[in-house]
Design a protein around this motif. Structure first.
Motif, PDB file in Angstrom:
ATOM      1  N   LYS A  10      -3.779  -5.373  -0.279  1.00 55.10           N
ATOM      2  CA  LYS A  10      -4.192  -4.233   0.546  1.00 55.10           C
ATOM      3  C   LYS A  10      -5.697  -4.231   0.768  1.00 55.10           C
ATOM      4  O   LYS A  10      -6.461  -4.703  -0.067  1.00 55.10           O
ATOM      5  CB  LYS A  10      -3.757  -2.909  -0.100  1.00 55.10           C
ATOM      6  N   VAL A  11      -6.090  -3.681   1.915  1.00 54.41           N
ATOM      7  CA  VAL A  11      -7.503  -3.510   2.262  1.00 54.41           C
ATOM      8  C   VAL A  11      -7.757  -2.024   2.459  1.00 54.41           C
ATOM      9  O   VAL A  11      -7.110  -1.377   3.292  1.00 54.41           O
ATOM     10  CB  VAL A  11      -7.862  -4.292   3.538  1.00 54.41           C
ATOM     11  N   ILE A  12      -8.685  -1.470   1.697  1.00 57.80           N
ATOM     12  CA  ILE A  12      -8.947  -0.030   1.713  1.00 57.80           C
ATOM     13  C   ILE A  12     -10.416   0.240   2.047  1.00 57.80           C
ATOM     14  O   ILE A  12     -11.311  -0.378   1.472  1.00 57.80           O
ATOM     15  CB  ILE A  12      -8.624   0.623   0.349  1.00 57.80           C
ATOM     16  N   VAL A  13     -10.638   1.162   2.961  1.00 63.10           N
ATOM     17  CA  VAL A  13     -11.978   1.651   3.290  1.00 63.10           C
ATOM     18  C   VAL A  13     -12.270   2.890   2.459  1.00 63.10           C
ATOM     19  O   VAL A  13     -11.436   3.808   2.389  1.00 63.10           O
ATOM     20  CB  VAL A  13     -12.088   2.000   4.788  1.00 63.10           C
ATOM     21  N   LEU A  27     -14.380   0.887  -7.220  1.00 62.62           N
ATOM     22  CA  LEU A  27     -14.266  -0.021  -8.370  1.00 62.62           C
ATOM     23  C   LEU A  27     -12.826  -0.104  -8.871  1.00 62.62           C
ATOM     24  O   LEU A  27     -12.318  -1.192  -9.174  1.00 62.62           O
ATOM     25  CB  LEU A  27     -15.188   0.451  -9.495  1.00 62.62           C
ATOM     26  N   LEU A  28     -12.145   1.036  -8.932  1.00 68.56           N
ATOM     27  CA  LEU A  28     -10.768   1.032  -9.419  1.00 68.56           C
ATOM     28  C   LEU A  28      -9.820   0.404  -8.396  1.00 68.56           C
ATOM     29  O   LEU A  28      -8.854  -0.269  -8.778  1.00 68.56           O
ATOM     30  CB  LEU A  28     -10.316   2.452  -9.770  1.00 68.56           C
ATOM     31  N   LEU A  29     -10.084   0.603  -7.121  1.00 63.51           N
ATOM     32  CA  LEU A  29      -9.298  -0.066  -6.083  1.00 63.51           C
ATOM     33  C   LEU A  29      -9.362  -1.583  -6.260  1.00 63.51           C
ATOM     34  O   LEU A  29      -8.338  -2.273  -6.226  1.00 63.51           O
ATOM     35  CB  LEU A  29      -9.815   0.307  -4.696  1.00 63.51           C
ATOM     36  N   ALA A 233      -6.568   8.950  -6.453  1.00 65.92           N
ATOM     37  CA  ALA A 233      -6.799   8.380  -5.120  1.00 65.92           C
ATOM     38  C   ALA A 233      -6.174   6.994  -5.006  1.00 65.92           C
ATOM     39  O   ALA A 233      -5.519   6.672  -4.000  1.00 65.92           O
ATOM     40  CB  ALA A 233      -8.298   8.312  -4.833  1.00 65.92           C
ATOM     41  N   VAL A 234      -6.352   6.176  -6.029  1.00 72.18           N
ATOM     42  CA  VAL A 234      -5.770   4.832  -6.035  1.00 72.18           C
ATOM     43  C   VAL A 234      -4.246   4.912  -6.065  1.00 72.18           C
ATOM     44  O   VAL A 234      -3.554   4.167  -5.364  1.00 72.18           O
ATOM     45  CB  VAL A 234      -6.315   4.019  -7.230  1.00 72.18           C
ATOM     46  N   SER A 235      -3.716   5.825  -6.848  1.00 72.40           N
ATOM     47  CA  SER A 235      -2.261   5.990  -6.943  1.00 72.40           C
ATOM     48  C   SER A 235      -1.648   6.306  -5.577  1.00 72.40           C
ATOM     49  O   SER A 235      -0.587   5.780  -5.221  1.00 72.40           O
ATOM     50  CB  SER A 235      -1.913   7.105  -7.937  1.00 72.40           C
ATOM     51  N   LEU A 236      -2.320   7.147  -4.810  1.00 70.71           N
ATOM     52  CA  LEU A 236      -1.796   7.547  -3.499  1.00 70.71           C
ATOM     53  C   LEU A 236      -1.824   6.407  -2.488  1.00 70.71           C
ATOM     54  O   LEU A 236      -1.153   6.471  -1.453  1.00 70.71           O
ATOM     55  CB  LEU A 236      -2.575   8.750  -2.968  1.00 70.71           C
ATOM     56  N   CYS A 237      -2.596   5.357  -2.771  1.00 71.36           N
ATOM     57  CA  CYS A 237      -2.651   4.184  -1.887  1.00 71.36           C
ATOM     58  C   CYS A 237      -1.544   3.185  -2.183  1.00 71.36           C
ATOM     59  O   CYS A 237      -1.366   2.212  -1.441  1.00 71.36           O
ATOM     60  CB  CYS A 237      -4.009   3.480  -2.030  1.00 71.36           C
ATOM     61  N   SER A 238      -0.796   3.413  -3.245  1.00 69.68           N
ATOM     62  CA  SER A 238       0.259   2.483  -3.639  1.00 69.68           C
ATOM     63  C   SER A 238       1.513   2.671  -2.797  1.00 69.68           C
ATOM     64  O   SER A 238       1.819   3.784  -2.347  1.00 69.68           O
ATOM     65  CB  SER A 238       0.603   2.707  -5.116  1.00 69.68           C
TER      66      SER A 238
END
Length: 306
Positions: A10-13, A27-29, A233-238
Motif C-alpha cells: 500500500k501507498v499512503i499519503v 513511521l508506523l505506516l 490511523a494505521v489500523s483503519l488503512c488495513s
C-alpha cells in the motif's frame, strides 16, 4: 504462517507528517509495510513559514529503518497543492491507497476578537486542506475500487472549547465532509472515518502553565504520545477495516472511543401547527430538561486516562 506485513504493497499519503501525530503515523505506516508520502511544508504552529527539514528527516528515518518514503512540500491549502501531493505518490510509487488528512494549524483567540484572517487561515488548512487532498485522490480510488480516508477532527468541535471558534468550525466541517465522502464513495469500496486525537503536540504546546493545576494538566497531556493515535490511523488503512466507514473515533492514551452522531431524541407535535407563542410556552419548556450544557472537552473527559 505468512510474514507479510499488515499494509504491504500500500501507498499512503500523510499530510502534516513532519512532526507530532503525522510523524508518528508515517513511521508506523512504514513499519507496517506501507510506502509513505510524507507531506509537510514545515510551517509554524500558526501555519506560517516553510522548512523542508521536518518532512525530510521523517523520510530519512523511515529509510534508515528499511522502509520507503518520499518527502513532499506542497501546501494542502490550494487545489493545485492537493493535486501535487497525490501525484507525488503516483510518480514515486505508481499508486495511492490511502490519505491521512492530518495537517493543521492554530490561531486561538476569543471569538469577539477573532479576525477574518484568523478564521480563514485555520479553515484553509484543516477543512479546505482535507477537501483538496481527498478530492485529488477520489477519482483514483474510484477507478481502482478501493481507498481509505482518515480525517483528523477534534473534541474542540465535537464538544466545545474556549477561544477556538475557527478550529472548532473547521473540525466539525471535517466531520460532515468525512461522512459525505463515506456516503458518496462507499459504492467504490472507499472508506472515510474521523479520529479525534488526544495527544501532546506543538499545536497545544502553548497551553499556559501559570498555576500548579495547569502544570499538572500539561504533564498529563504530555504522557498522551502521538503513537497512540497512529495505531488507530494505521489500523483503519488495513483491508481488515474495509467495512468500517462513516465513523468518528477518539483516542486518549490507551482508550479508544466511538462517538455518537446527532440523531433526534425528543420531539413535539401539534395538529394545528406551531406559532412563536406556543413554541415558547410549550416546546422549549418541554425540551429544557434535555438541553446540552455549554461543556468543554475537559468537562466531558473528566476522568484520568492513566
Amino acid at each position: 504462517m505468512s510474514d507479510k506485513k499488515l499494509l504491504e504493497g500500500k501507498v499512503i499519503v500523510v499530510t502534516g507528517a513532519g512532526r507530532g501525530i503525522g510523524r508518528a503515523t508515517a513511521l508506523l505506516l512504514a513499519e507496517s509495510g506501507a510506502k509513505v508520502v510524507v507531506n509537510d511544508i514545515g510551517g509554524g504552529a500558526d501555519g506560517s513559514g516553510n522548512d523542508a527539514t521536518p518532512a525530510q528527516e521523517v523520510v530519512n528515518e523511515i529509510k534508515a529503518a528499511g522502509g520507503d518514503a518520499v518527502a513532499n512540500f506542497d501546501s494542502v491549502t490550494s487545489w493545485e497543492g492537493g493535486q501535487k501531493i497525490v501525484q507525488s505518490a503516483i510518480d514515486t510509487f505508481g499508486r495511492i491507497d490511502g490519505v491521512i488528512n492530518n495537517a493543521g494549524n492554530l490561531r486561538d483567540v476569543i471569538f469577539h476578537k477573532m479576525t477574518e484572517e484568523d478564521f480563514d487561515a485555520v479553515l484553509a488548512v484543516h477543512l479546505k486542506g482535507t477537501f483538496n487532498v481527498s478530492r485529488a485522490a477520489a477519482p483514483i480510488f474510484r477507478e481502482q475500487g478501493s481507498g481509505t480516508f482518515v480525517n483528523m477532527t477534534s473534541t474542540s468541535g465535537l464538544i466545545g472549547n474556549f477561544g477556538q471558534a475557527n478550529y472548532a468550525a473547521a473540525k466539525m466541517g471535517i466531520v460532515g465532509l468525512s461522512k459525505s465522502m463515506a456516503l458518496d464513495m462507499q459504492r467504490f469500496g472507499v472508506t472515510s472515518n474521523c479520529i479525534a486525537p488526544f495527544a501532546w503536540s506543538r499545536l497545544i504546546g502553548s497551553i499556559p502553565t501559570d498555576s500548579e493545576e495547569q502544570k499538572a494538566r500539561v504533564a498529563k497531556i504530555q504522557q498522551m504520545t502521538p503513537d497512540k493515535i497512529a495505531t488507530l490511523a494505521v489500523s483503519l488503512c488495513s483491508d481488515q477495516a474495509k467495512n468500517v466507514t462513516g465513523q468518528i473515533f477518539g483516542v486518549r492514551n490507551n482508550e479508544i472511543f466511538l462517538f455518537s452522531q446527532p440523531r433526534p431524541f425528543r420531539s413535539a407535535h401539534t395538529s394545528e401547527g406551531w406559532t412563536p407563542e406556543t413554541v415558547l410556552s410549550r416546546v422549549l419548556p418541554a425540551f429544557e430538561a434535555d438541553f446540552y450544557p455549554l461543556s468543554r472537552s475537559a468537562d466531558v473527559f473528566s476522568w484520568d486516562p492513566f
